[in-house]
Design an enzyme around this catalytic site. Sequence first.
Site, PDB file in Angstrom:
ATOM      1  N   HIS A 163      -0.306 -37.499 -35.310  1.00 55.15           N
ATOM      2  CA  HIS A 163       0.297 -36.534 -36.245  1.00 55.15           C
ATOM      3  C   HIS A 163      -0.584 -35.296 -36.426  1.00 55.15           C
ATOM      4  O   HIS A 163      -0.500 -34.628 -37.441  1.00 55.15           O
ATOM      5  CB  HIS A 163       0.556 -37.165 -37.626  1.00 55.15           C
ATOM      6  CG  HIS A 163       1.196 -38.516 -37.573  1.00 55.15           C
ATOM      7  ND1 HIS A 163       2.559 -38.709 -37.651  1.00 55.15           N
ATOM      8  CD2 HIS A 163       0.655 -39.755 -37.391  1.00 55.15           C
ATOM      9  CE1 HIS A 163       2.831 -40.002 -37.552  1.00 55.15           C
ATOM     10  NE2 HIS A 163       1.696 -40.663 -37.386  1.00 55.15           N
ATOM     11  N   SER A 284      -7.060  -8.120 -28.595  1.00 53.09           N
ATOM     12  CA  SER A 284      -5.967  -7.543 -29.362  1.00 53.09           C
ATOM     13  C   SER A 284      -6.146  -6.038 -29.382  1.00 53.09           C
ATOM     14  O   SER A 284      -7.269  -5.539 -29.406  1.00 53.09           O
ATOM     15  CB  SER A 284      -5.986  -8.099 -30.778  1.00 53.09           C
ATOM     16  OG  SER A 284      -5.374  -7.193 -31.671  1.00 53.09           O
ATOM     17  N   LYS A 290     -10.544 -10.436 -31.861  1.00 56.96           N
ATOM     18  CA  LYS A 290      -9.682 -11.474 -31.289  1.00 56.96           C
ATOM     19  C   LYS A 290     -10.011 -11.835 -29.846  1.00 56.96           C
ATOM     20  O   LYS A 290     -10.378 -10.995 -29.032  1.00 56.96           O
ATOM     21  CB  LYS A 290      -8.227 -10.986 -31.329  1.00 56.96           C
ATOM     22  CG  LYS A 290      -7.690 -10.854 -32.734  1.00 56.96           C
ATOM     23  CD  LYS A 290      -7.125 -12.150 -33.232  1.00 56.96           C
ATOM     24  CE  LYS A 290      -5.720 -12.296 -32.721  1.00 56.96           C
ATOM     25  NZ  LYS A 290      -4.960 -13.256 -33.464  1.00 56.96           N
ATOM     26  N   GLU A 297      -0.741 -19.924 -23.752  1.00 57.24           N
ATOM     27  CA  GLU A 297       0.534 -19.679 -24.448  1.00 57.24           C
ATOM     28  C   GLU A 297       1.661 -19.447 -23.454  1.00 57.24           C
ATOM     29  O   GLU A 297       2.790 -19.925 -23.631  1.00 57.24           O
ATOM     30  CB  GLU A 297       0.395 -18.473 -25.377  1.00 57.24           C
ATOM     31  CG  GLU A 297      -0.596 -18.705 -26.523  1.00 57.24           C
ATOM     32  CD  GLU A 297      -1.027 -17.395 -27.164  1.00 57.24           C
ATOM     33  OE1 GLU A 297      -0.164 -16.647 -27.620  1.00 57.24           O
ATOM     34  OE2 GLU A 297      -2.240 -17.111 -27.181  1.00 57.24           O
TER      35      GLU A 297
END
Length: 469
Positions: A163, A284, A290, A297
């Site tokens: 979980h 970024s 970043k 992704e």
Amino acid sequence: MVSKTGKGQQIWGGRFAAQPSDIMQAINASIDVDRRLAREDIAGSRAHADMLAEQGIITEPDNQAIQSGLDLVLEELNEGNFPFRLEFEDIHMNIEARLQELIGDPARRLHTARSRNDQVVTDFRLWTRGALGEASALLARLQRTLVTVADRETETVMPGFTHLQVAQPVTLGHHMLAYVEMFERDRARLRDAAQRLNESPLGACALAGTGFPIDRDATAEALGFERPMANSLDAVSARDFALEALAALSIATTHLSRLAEEIVVWSSAQFGFVRLTDAWSTGSSIMPQKRNPDAAELIRAKASLVTGHYVALQGAIKGLPLAYAKDLQDDKRLTFEAFDTFVLCAQAMAGMVESAAFQRDRMRASAAQGFSTATDLADYLVRVLDMPFREAHHVTGRLVAVAEEAGIDLAELQLEQMQAVEARLTNDIFTVLSVEASTRSRQSYGGTSPLRVAEQVAQWRQRLNMEQE
Ligand code: ARG
């Protein structure tokens, strides 16, 4: 680029008085996609022409002319100056038309006892067979990368989750090998698909076979197929081989996506389990701090594309009466795109994992949080105090509550605090509360202990033909 040199007489144009409209040509032509079958098409034509000559259906001089003409076509392809032309629709007619320009009349005999229906699916099976092999090799490369990490990290403790809540400590090596197992099953699926598709449709002709005395065993053998397909209707209309390949790819890409998701989570500041190199991160445009795991992704998203292509192909096939229908032309676009996507994802994953810096301290610290050794404590109560497991579970729950209340970990409790819950406890209990003791103890077959993981690493090294350390 496909050139559009105007409209000559269509190869099939004998009964037609007018030319197709531009839009008809645009929707009908597949050369932009099936140009990738050029080499397979030449191989198929070579085998077919040899067989026709052997059977006395065409003369040997005509066969010789065809074979040398195909050499020239191949040369043009290799040099990048083969003229791909829209008005010839697809790769089969482009090559035949070019052959005719190069060698003249003998080329007009090549299509004897053959149809584009058996031709295209012969080419497509050959292509898919090769692509399945390449996909499997890429997965093997990724497996080796994962095994190398596992070998380095057999002792590295990290939290194991259920979980996405801390469950029990595991080793990073164990976690990496879980993916090696998945990719091994994926490779078996790819191999199965390649084996099952390896039958020759050539000689099924349009749909019913032919009256010419062809030798289908000979063409099958020349092209490396196990045997000719036994039913001509099936041979020209079956696309389950492509569907099966896409299903296998879809599952494999799903596995890549799960690993990608872990990398996304692990590389976040909150987890900090892994740091990707500059080569595998992006910045970024506005937030200078970043480092984004874009490749991971994108793999996550592209897994859906591969599955989507499987579904699209299934949709194209499910309503088709036998035998061929033009719906089947788009099978190649879907299959090529799915393979291209998979190849990119598998390569990106291998590159990312190969260069990733796993942050052992962060992983270990995180493994110790969340009372991850509570099960070890309960097991101890069973083993040493002979408690029934259900009671041990309850007692441990109370100890966890005490620790939680005090804002400390289980291993940080004083013996007296523990004895207030279970009087028979002694200092011995602390030997099982560390994350290292926990992982070390899980020596059941398939378990996470460094010992078991090292054994598995050694086996994988052998199975994947890696150097033994
Ligand atoms: N380009 C076609 C395809 O990919 C070749 C087969 C054409 N057959 C036909 N009966 N029109 O499906």
